[in-house]
Design a protein around this motif. Structure first.
Motif, PDB file in Angstrom:
ATOM      1  N   GLY A 190     -30.302  -1.918  17.425  1.00  0.00           N
ATOM      2  CA  GLY A 190     -29.643  -1.162  18.398  1.00  0.00           C
ATOM      3  C   GLY A 190     -30.064   0.230  18.333  1.00  0.00           C
ATOM      4  O   GLY A 190     -30.669   0.656  17.331  1.00  0.00           O
ATOM      5  N   VAL A 191     -29.708   0.965  19.467  1.00  0.00           N
ATOM      6  CA  VAL A 191     -30.276   2.335  19.524  1.00  0.00           C
ATOM      7  C   VAL A 191     -29.250   2.931  20.473  1.00  0.00           C
ATOM      8  O   VAL A 191     -28.740   2.485  21.357  1.00  0.00           O
ATOM      9  CB  VAL A 191     -31.405   2.451  20.452  1.00  0.00           C
ATOM     10  CG1 VAL A 191     -31.957   4.073  20.412  1.00  0.00           C
ATOM     11  CG2 VAL A 191     -32.566   1.572  19.593  1.00  0.00           C
ATOM     12  N   ASN A 192     -28.832   4.064  20.023  1.00  0.00           N
ATOM     13  CA  ASN A 192     -27.854   4.942  21.052  1.00  0.00           C
ATOM     14  C   ASN A 192     -28.883   6.215  21.648  1.00  0.00           C
ATOM     15  O   ASN A 192     -29.582   6.679  20.978  1.00  0.00           O
ATOM     16  CB  ASN A 192     -27.013   5.608  20.297  1.00  0.00           C
ATOM     17  CG  ASN A 192     -25.832   5.005  19.737  1.00  0.00           C
ATOM     18  OD1 ASN A 192     -25.534   4.576  18.323  1.00  0.00           O
ATOM     19  ND2 ASN A 192     -25.226   4.236  20.387  1.00  0.00           N
ATOM     20  N   ILE A 193     -28.735   6.378  23.104  1.00  0.00           N
ATOM     21  CA  ILE A 193     -29.163   7.363  23.819  1.00  0.00           C
ATOM     22  C   ILE A 193     -28.063   8.178  24.132  1.00  0.00           C
ATOM     23  O   ILE A 193     -27.441   7.809  24.958  1.00  0.00           O
ATOM     24  CB  ILE A 193     -30.072   6.852  24.853  1.00  0.00           C
ATOM     25  CG1 ILE A 193     -31.433   6.269  24.415  1.00  0.00           C
ATOM     26  CG2 ILE A 193     -30.504   8.345  25.534  1.00  0.00           C
ATOM     27  CD1 ILE A 193     -32.363   5.646  25.218  1.00  0.00           C
ATOM     28  N   VAL A 194     -28.008   9.414  23.950  1.00  0.00           N
ATOM     29  CA  VAL A 194     -26.995  10.260  24.287  1.00  0.00           C
ATOM     30  C   VAL A 194     -27.213  11.812  24.581  1.00  0.00           C
ATOM     31  O   VAL A 194     -28.187  12.150  23.339  1.00  0.00           O
ATOM     32  CB  VAL A 194     -25.810  10.210  23.296  1.00  0.00           C
ATOM     33  CG1 VAL A 194     -26.198  10.530  21.780  1.00  0.00           C
ATOM     34  CG2 VAL A 194     -24.531  10.948  23.870  1.00  0.00           C
ATOM     35  N   SER A 195     -26.754  12.474  25.377  1.00  0.00           N
ATOM     36  CA  SER A 195     -26.895  13.864  25.474  1.00  0.00           C
ATOM     37  C   SER A 195     -25.468  14.641  25.600  1.00  0.00           C
ATOM     38  O   SER A 195     -24.762  14.045  26.410  1.00  0.00           O
ATOM     39  CB  SER A 195     -27.588  14.085  26.928  1.00  0.00           C
ATOM     40  OG  SER A 195     -28.011  15.622  26.580  1.00  0.00           O
ATOM     41  N   ASN A 196     -25.186  15.240  24.688  1.00  0.00           N
ATOM     42  CA  ASN A 196     -23.788  16.026  24.636  1.00  0.00           C
ATOM     43  C   ASN A 196     -23.896  17.322  25.797  1.00  0.00           C
ATOM     44  O   ASN A 196     -24.746  18.087  25.664  1.00  0.00           O
ATOM     45  CB  ASN A 196     -23.394  16.461  23.393  1.00  0.00           C
ATOM     46  CG  ASN A 196     -23.303  15.307  22.358  1.00  0.00           C
ATOM     47  OD1 ASN A 196     -22.807  14.253  22.845  1.00  0.00           O
ATOM     48  ND2 ASN A 196     -23.634  15.594  21.027  1.00  0.00           N
ATOM     49  N   SER A 221     -22.482   0.226  14.163  1.00  0.00           N
ATOM     50  CA  SER A 221     -21.533   1.477  14.044  1.00  0.00           C
ATOM     51  C   SER A 221     -21.079   1.745  15.531  1.00  0.00           C
ATOM     52  O   SER A 221     -22.085   1.835  16.589  1.00  0.00           O
ATOM     53  CB  SER A 221     -22.503   2.516  13.726  1.00  0.00           C
ATOM     54  OG  SER A 221     -21.719   3.885  13.745  1.00  0.00           O
ATOM     55  N   ARG A 222     -19.940   2.095  15.523  1.00  0.00           N
ATOM     56  CA  ARG A 222     -19.133   2.419  17.019  1.00  0.00           C
ATOM     57  C   ARG A 222     -19.251   3.990  17.273  1.00  0.00           C
ATOM     58  O   ARG A 222     -18.976   4.562  17.982  1.00  0.00           O
ATOM     59  CB  ARG A 222     -18.099   1.841  17.375  1.00  0.00           C
ATOM     60  CG  ARG A 222     -18.145   0.337  17.564  1.00  0.00           C
ATOM     61  CD  ARG A 222     -16.736  -0.012  17.986  1.00  0.00           C
ATOM     62  NE  ARG A 222     -16.142   0.650  19.263  1.00  0.00           N
ATOM     63  CZ  ARG A 222     -14.860   0.271  19.702  1.00  0.00           C
ATOM     64  NH1 ARG A 222     -14.112  -0.434  19.324  1.00  0.00           N
ATOM     65  NH2 ARG A 222     -14.684   1.027  20.934  1.00  0.00           N
TER      66      ARG A 222
END
Ligand SMILES: [Zn+2]
Length: 150
Positions: free
Chosen positions: A78-84, A107-108
């Motif tokens: 899995g991969v998370n892509i996120v911009s805060n 991981s959540r």
């Protein structure tokens, strides 16, 4: 000048992974997993909502290419892509950047358990990313990528 602008200008060191005319990709100094990267615009924009759509598109294309590399080549499950965007969303450096976080275990919680990037971990990450420059060059040109991910 902000810390990312200083990295772009070469005043501060970072482990660089990839570069285009408008973007650089570096290893996060406080990775939540092995391979945690940041896609950063060379120009200073405060956040994703402050940057022009063209550059936002470019940055997310690079992030998606990295996610694809991690899944297909490095076999990350899995991969998370996120911009805060904004302090309320957890943004700490007010210069637009996108996190690309490969997940090797379930991981959540995206930013739980950050460590500090050591030289050893950086070397392991470069090994993990072997071939990524050519991969992204091809991906961004839109050719030579197959088969599609299932
Ligand atoms: Zn900046």
């Amino acid at each position: 000048m902000c810390v990312f602008c200083r990295i772009v200008k070469g005043e501060l060191e970072a482990y660089k992974v990839y570069e285009t005319d408008d973007l650089i990709v570096i290893m996060d100094k406080y990775p939540v997993s092995k391979g945690h990267l940041l896609v950063i615009t060379k120009q200073h924009y405060e956040s994703v909502s402050d940057a022009p759509p063209g550059i936002v598109g470019e940055a997310f294309k690079v992030a998606a290419g990295l996610a694809r590399f991690y899944k297909l080549e490095a076999r990350a499950p899995g991969v998370n892509i996120v911009s805060n965007d904004g302090a309320a969303a957890g943004q700490e450096i007010f210069h637009f950047h996108i996190h690309v976080i490969p997940r090797w275990t379930y991981s959540r919680r995206i930013f739980a358990g950050r460590s500090t990037l050591t030289e050893e971990l950086a070397e392991e990450t470069y090994t993990l990313l072997r071939g990524v420059k050519e991969y992204l060059d091809n991906y961004l040109r839109g050719d030579g990528i197959s088969p599609s991910y299932k």
